[in-house]
Design an enzyme around this catalytic site. Structure first.
Site, PDB file in Angstrom:
ATOM      1  N   GLU A   1      -8.654 -11.233  14.183  1.00 50.02           N
ATOM      2  CA  GLU A   1      -7.367 -10.580  14.294  1.00 50.02           C
ATOM      3  C   GLU A   1      -6.916 -10.672  15.853  1.00 50.02           C
ATOM      4  OE1 GLU A   1      -5.331  -7.376  12.744  1.00 50.02           O
ATOM      5  OE2 GLU A   1      -4.145  -6.832  14.387  1.00 50.02           O
TER       6      GLU A   1
ATOM      7  N   ASP B   1     -11.204  -5.335   4.087  1.00 47.89           N
ATOM      8  CA  ASP B   1      -9.959  -5.294   5.026  1.00 47.89           C
ATOM      9  C   ASP B   1     -10.347  -4.433   6.298  1.00 47.89           C
ATOM     10  OD1 ASP B   1      -7.189  -5.586   5.470  1.00 47.89           O
ATOM     11  OD2 ASP B   1      -6.650  -3.856   4.455  1.00 47.89           O
ATOM     12  N   HIS B   2      -9.707  -4.781   7.217  1.00 48.05           N
ATOM     13  CA  HIS B   2      -9.867  -4.187   8.570  1.00 48.05           C
ATOM     14  C   HIS B   2     -11.328  -3.488   9.000  1.00 48.05           C
ATOM     15  CE1 HIS B   2      -5.595  -4.522   9.810  1.00 48.05           C
ATOM     16  NE2 HIS B   2      -5.590  -4.297   8.495  1.00 48.05           N
TER      17      HIS B   2
ATOM     18  N   ASP C   1      -0.313  -3.975   0.242  1.00 42.79           N
ATOM     19  CA  ASP C   1      -0.659  -2.741  -0.171  1.00 42.79           C
ATOM     20  C   ASP C   1       0.179  -1.854  -0.753  1.00 42.79           C
ATOM     21  OD1 ASP C   1      -2.304  -0.362  -0.808  1.00 42.79           O
ATOM     22  OD2 ASP C   1      -3.206  -0.288   1.054  1.00 42.79           O
TER      23      ASP C   1
ATOM     24  N   ASP D   1     -11.891  -6.676  12.625  1.00 44.05           N
ATOM     25  CA  ASP D   1     -10.521  -6.340  13.400  1.00 44.05           C
ATOM     26  C   ASP D   1     -11.105  -5.938  14.886  1.00 44.05           C
ATOM     27  OD1 ASP D   1      -8.221  -5.937  14.548  1.00 44.05           O
ATOM     28  OD2 ASP D   1      -7.537  -4.401  12.888  1.00 44.05           O
TER      29      ASP D   1
HETATM   30  P1  13P Z   1       1.394  -3.041   3.859  1.00 44.58           P
HETATM   31  O1  13P Z   1       1.228  -1.711   4.348  1.00 44.58           O
HETATM   32  O2  13P Z   1       2.618  -3.714   4.413  1.00 44.58           O
HETATM   33  O3  13P Z   1       1.187  -3.481   2.408  1.00 44.58           O
HETATM   34  O4  13P Z   1       0.242  -4.028   4.604  1.00 44.58           O
HETATM   35  C1  13P Z   1      -1.131  -4.031   4.149  1.00 44.58           C
HETATM   36  C2  13P Z   1      -2.147  -4.537   4.878  1.00 44.58           C
HETATM   37  O5  13P Z   1      -1.801  -5.391   5.881  1.00 44.58           O
HETATM   38  C3  13P Z   1      -3.471  -4.015   4.663  1.00 44.58           C
HETATM   39  O6  13P Z   1      -4.343  -4.874   5.515  1.00 44.58           O
HETATM   40  O1  G3H Z   2      -4.751  -1.534   6.273  1.00 43.69           O
HETATM   41  C1  G3H Z   2      -4.127  -0.811   5.649  1.00 43.69           C
HETATM   42  C2  G3H Z   2      -4.141  -0.776   4.264  1.00 43.69           C
HETATM   43  O2  G3H Z   2      -2.907  -0.567   3.680  1.00 43.69           O
HETATM   44  C3  G3H Z   2      -5.196  -0.030   3.636  1.00 43.69           C
HETATM   45  O3  G3H Z   2      -4.951   1.533   3.842  1.00 43.69           O
HETATM   46  O4  G3H Z   2      -7.013   2.679   4.822  1.00 43.69           O
HETATM   47  O5  G3H Z   2      -5.227   3.855   3.547  1.00 43.69           O
HETATM   48  O6  G3H Z   2      -6.886   2.265   2.109  1.00 43.69           O
HETATM   49  P1  G3H Z   2      -5.925   2.760   3.470  1.00 43.69           P
HETATM   50 ZN    ZN Z   3      -3.786  -4.898   7.446  1.00 41.28          ZN
END
Ligand code: 13P
Ligand code: G3H
Ligand code: ZN
Length: 361
Positions: free
Chosen positions: A142, A83-84, A277, A105
């Protein structure tokens, strides 16, 4: 074992008109909860780990945990997604640890706070696509900056993303630019900005079209009917979870998330991956608070973690059912990474920039 790529899974979702929730994990309990829910309803799974999750749990622990979950549920196709990702190295090391998909990203610079320009984004995303596709892994890009249209950018208290004010235009993905971006980078999935933000504090009222721009999703899908769209910041922050959290000593000011009906509407218009999340965090911590408040003498962590896991499992199951993911796991025959790599090399998986006439409306 059924480690699937994001591309294969989302191709299947597009073909059969469903969406797939992508749940973030940081620990074993969250992994068990997701897989238990998926197994109960025969849903394929996307588990995603942020950079924060990777350093919290450690890459070795995380990757072994995923292996264990796969071994426990060999019938469930499981995509492990970064993620990201903020730079090439984050994506490359994820692939080393068995991730079958990465998000680059490039809407933000490597500090994950400063908005980047279009050329930077195309450049870095294309490099990651080239690298990932050599081994058959998938890439989510993105375009547009995630953030609140109400507040003009990154003012969430518990979320993360762009810092400070950004222009209204940057907070909404431009449909023409989206076509160019997909053509130039060859991403497998495209995250778009349409007013959602990370964390619990997305909207200060029930969102309408002024602050949640579903029309942007629809417009991009009209121009890119064959591209899998990704909705970040898709927690619904359900009222009952806010109430449960507050009932047991929590202090969460009233807030609104993305209504599930709007996500379902997005799924009808090309949204295939739905990032969640916050809702999982809230479901778990509301359960912790309940145990801590009701049974003040309790000190066995399992007595906190088991109800928390159950709460997260129920939430995940509900999302699998509402997004139409349920019932599809057993219909998917997983294609290996090496076969996916061959298909990329042959050009068979190049983006198809379709016209409206081809749109699956
Ligand atoms: P939320 O904070 O809305 O759950 O989004 C999570 C998210 O986009 C993780 O990449
Ligand atoms: O991108 C956001 C997600 O909710 C991940 O959050 O970096 O706190 O693990 P985090
Ligand atoms: Zn996100």
């Amino acid at each position: 074992m059924a480690r699937i790529t994001l591309r294969q899974l989302l191709d299947h979702a597009a073909e059969h008109d469903y969406g797939v929730p992508a749940f973030n994990i940081n620990n074993m309990e969250q992994g068990l909860a997701i897989m238990e829910a998926a197994a109960a309803v025969d849903a394929p799974v996307i588990i995603q780990a942020s950079r924060g999750a990777r350093s919290y749990a450690n890459d070795i622990m995380l990757s072994k945990m995923i292996e264990a979950l796969e071994e426990m549920h060999p019938q469930i196709p499981l995509c492990l997604h970064q993620d990201h990702g903020n730079e090439e190295a984050t994506c490359a090391t994820a692939l080393q640890y068995g991730f079958t998909s990465v998000m680059m990203d490039g809407s933000l610079k490597a500090d994950a706070k400063t908005a980047a320009d279009y050329d930077y984004n195309v450049d870095i995303t294309s490099r990651v696509v080239e690298m990932a596709h050599w081994i058959g892994a998938s890439v989510e890009g993105e375009l547009g900056v995630l953030g609140s249209l109400e507040h003009g950018g990154g003012e969430q208290e518990d979320g993360h993303g762009v810092e400070g004010k950004v222009s209204h235009d940057q907070l909404l993905t431009d449909p023409d630019q989206a076509v160019e971006f997909v053509r130039a980078t060859k991403v497998d999935a495209l995250a778009i900005a349409m007013g959602t933000s990370h964390g619990a504090y997305k909207f200060s009222r029930q969102p309408d079209g002024d602050i949640l721009a579903m029309n942007v999703v629809e417009e991009i899908h009209r121009r890119l009917p064959n591209t899998h769209l990704v909705m970040h910041g898709s927690s619904s922050v359900p009222q009952e979870l806010q109430d449960a959290f507050n009932q047991f000593g929590g202090e969460m000011p009233q807030t609104w998330g993305v209504p599930v009906e709007e996500i379902v509407r997005g799924i009808r218009h090309g949204v295939r991956k739905v990032n969640i999340d916050t809702d999982c965090r809230l479901a778990m911590t509301a359960a912790f608070r309940k145990v801590a408040t009701r049974t003040r003498s309790e000190f066995d962590p399992r007595k906190f973690l088991k109800p928390a896991m159950d709460a997260m499992r129920d939430l995940c199951r509900e999302r699998f059912e509402l997004f139409g993911t349920a019932g599809h796991a057993s219909k998917i025959k997983v294609i290996s990474l090496s076969e996916m790599a061959k298909r990329y090399r042959s050009g068979a998986l190049d983006p198809r920039i379709g016209s409206m006439a081809n749109a699956a409306e």
